[in-house]
Write an enzyme that holds these catalytic residues in place. Structure first.
Site, PDB file in Angstrom:
ATOM      1  N   THR A  10       0.851  -1.189   0.000  1.00 41.55           N
ATOM      2  CA  THR A  10       0.000   0.000   0.000  1.00 41.55           C
ATOM      3  C   THR A  10       0.886   1.237   0.000  1.00 41.55           C
ATOM      4  O   THR A  10       2.112   1.131  -0.029  1.00 41.55           O
ATOM      5  CB  THR A  10      -0.902   0.021   1.257  1.00 41.55           C
ATOM      6  OG1 THR A  10      -0.100   0.353   2.413  1.00 41.55           O
ATOM      7  CG2 THR A  10      -1.582  -1.326   1.479  1.00 41.55           C
ATOM      8  N   CYS A  11       0.262   2.399   0.083  1.00 45.13           N
ATOM      9  CA  CYS A  11       1.057   3.627   0.118  1.00 45.13           C
ATOM     10  C   CYS A  11       1.863   3.737   1.412  1.00 45.13           C
ATOM     11  O   CYS A  11       2.876   4.439   1.462  1.00 45.13           O
ATOM     12  CB  CYS A  11       0.164   4.856  -0.053  1.00 45.13           C
ATOM     13  SG  CYS A  11      -1.119   5.025   1.206  1.00 45.13           S
ATOM     14  N   ARG A  36       3.090   0.890   3.217  1.00 45.62           N
ATOM     15  CA  ARG A  36       3.925  -0.262   3.549  1.00 45.62           C
ATOM     16  C   ARG A  36       4.031  -1.261   2.402  1.00 45.62           C
ATOM     17  O   ARG A  36       3.183  -1.292   1.510  1.00 45.62           O
ATOM     18  CB  ARG A  36       3.335  -0.987   4.753  1.00 45.62           C
ATOM     19  CG  ARG A  36       2.021  -1.717   4.443  1.00 45.62           C
ATOM     20  CD  ARG A  36       1.318  -2.252   5.688  1.00 45.62           C
ATOM     21  NE  ARG A  36       0.877  -1.147   6.539  1.00 45.62           N
ATOM     22  CZ  ARG A  36       1.378  -0.899   7.739  1.00 45.62           C
ATOM     23  NH1 ARG A  36       2.310  -1.686   8.236  1.00 45.62           N
ATOM     24  NH2 ARG A  36       0.953   0.127   8.444  1.00 45.62           N
ATOM     25  N   LYS A  90      -8.996   1.328  -6.195  1.00 50.78           N
ATOM     26  CA  LYS A  90      -9.725   1.519  -4.941  1.00 50.78           C
ATOM     27  C   LYS A  90      -9.602   2.952  -4.432  1.00 50.78           C
ATOM     28  O   LYS A  90     -10.600   3.603  -4.092  1.00 50.78           O
ATOM     29  CB  LYS A  90      -9.199   0.535  -3.881  1.00 50.78           C
ATOM     30  CG  LYS A  90      -9.936   0.583  -2.556  1.00 50.78           C
ATOM     31  CD  LYS A  90     -11.358   0.098  -2.679  1.00 50.78           C
ATOM     32  CE  LYS A  90     -12.093   0.094  -1.339  1.00 50.78           C
ATOM     33  NZ  LYS A  90     -11.598  -0.927  -0.407  1.00 50.78           N
TER      34      LYS A  90
END
Length: 411
Positions: free
Chosen positions: A57-58, A60, A196
């Protein structure tokens, strides 16, 4: 074909990097997109990994899985990243066993996110697990663990205020716009990306800037068309990106390209622009910030923006941690039972053989008698399971169970 690892906590690891020790540029070197994930799936057996998933994700990039040691997982992950294993290892945290499981609970609940209570993380987690599961790389341990993590996240969402206020990147982006631009309807807003985060960004923009001229551009034009129709937005082809970059005064980028989609050469005028890059790796070249009248905000800067609800959400942490402890305990109960199930099965088989021999000697074939014996077997095995869980002693309780059964059938 590799041999599956025993489903033991000692074989379960997580290795990852996150926003705490690495900036967006560095995290971008280890971000994993769908194509990279597919290649990693295909090569996993070569690294001795039979069950794993990757959460990228942004905030991790983490790999959870079963292996002889965490190096197997980090080598597998870094085999497809632009960053190397040595750099990853220098920045990474590695957790094993119970600590790794507890970490996943906290990540799934948004407790380890840059935006406390981030509710987008659970959707990203579900997607990551499903991808590995669809390819046969989620074993029963990881499936059961993920089920408990999802349950804990749902309970925290429904019974605490941890997710109140600004608790996602997309929502925070729109809150930032509300604080820094006028609310008039003359804005031309461009959103790049219909994944998403892009989808949620569009929905929030419609809620707060519904009168603005909003256009969506996505690599798949069909996907952009569907979302645009759903939210009553404009949409355009990626071929027209340069033109829309120049006519838009607000630009939000939420894509997963490995290289920047937006660069300084894409801008020809000097009109005032605000650009929010919600992507990891960055999809807007940092050089864009040097252009006159352009303000570029990346995801790390955005996450540090003033949050009026932060203190309220922090006060909900004890409730959230209590829920995690309960769900973690339920998972560990399942795990302990799973560990002893082969022993219980063996004892049950032995006891069943004994009662069948008893029936053969006495020549009793009455169903009521058979039911009586079977009921006693179940009761003895259940009692044995409770004692093993308490004492952690298999052999002693196996002999005790046989003796207990013999006493029971003698009465």
């Amino acid at each position: 074909m590799i041999v599956a690892h025993p489903l033991m906590l000692t074989n379960f690891f997580v290795a990852g990097i996150n926003y705490k020790k690495s900036d967006g540029e560095m995290r971008g070197r280890f971000a994993i997109n769908t194509d990279q994930y597919s290649k990693i799936i295909n090569s996993a057996p070569d690294y001795g990994v039979d069950s794993f998933f990757i959460l990228s994700t942004c905030n991790r990039t983490e790999i959870y899985g079963f292996a002889d040691n965490p190096d197997c997982l980090t080598e597998l992950l870094c085999s497809q990243t632009t960053g190397d294993k040595r750099t990853f290892t220098q920045l990474a945290y590695v957790k094993n066993g119970r600590d790794a499981a507890e970490h996943l609970f906290k990540v799934g609940a948004g407790l380890d996110s840059q935006i406390l209570g981030d509710y987008e993380i659970i959707g990203q987690l579900k997607k990551a697990i499903k991808f590995s599961s669809d390819n046969g790389f989620i074993n029963p341990f990881m499936q059961r663990l993920s089920d408990h993590v999802l349950q804990a996240s749902k309970l925290i969402k429904n019974s605490t205020d941890l997710s109140s206020g600004s608790v996602s990147v997309s929502f925070t982006a729109v809150q930032y716009l509300k604080q820094h631009i006028s609310s008039n309807s003359k804005h031309k807003i461009l959103v790049i990306g219909a994944g998403k985060i892009g989808r949620n960004t569009c929905k929030n923009l419609v809620d707060y800037f519904g009168e603005a001229d909003i256009t969506l551009i996505n690599r798949s034009m069909d996907r952009a068309a569907v979302l645009a129709a759903e939210l009553d937005l404009n949409y355009a082809s990626m071929d027209d990106l340069s033109a829309y970059l120049n006519i838009s005064d607000i630009i939000l980028v939420a894509t997963s390209a490995l290289q920047p989609l937006v660069s300084a050469k894409d801008f020809q005028g000097t009109e005032k622009k605000l650009i929010l890059d919600l992507s990891i790796p960055y999809n807007v070249d940092p050089a864009v910030s040097a252009l006159p009248n352009v303000t570029l905000i990346n995801v790390d800067e955005l996450s540090k923006a003033t949050d009026e609800n932060l203190q309220k959400r922090r006060s909900e942490l004890p409730k959230a941690l209590a829920i995690i402890r309960d769900c973690m305990a339920d998972f560990l109960d399942w795990y302990e039972m799973h560990k002893i199930s082969p022993v219980l099965k063996a004892v049950k088989t032995t006891l069943s053989d004994i009662y069948r021999q008893q029936l053969a000697v006495t020549k009793k074939t009455d169903k009521a008698v058979s039911y009586k014996y079977e009921t006693k077997v179940q009761a003895v095995v259940k009692n044995m399971a409770c004692k093993i869980k308490h004492d952690k002693n298999y052999g002693c309780h196996s002999l005790e169970a046989i003796n207990e059964f013999m006493r029971a059938v003698a009465n």
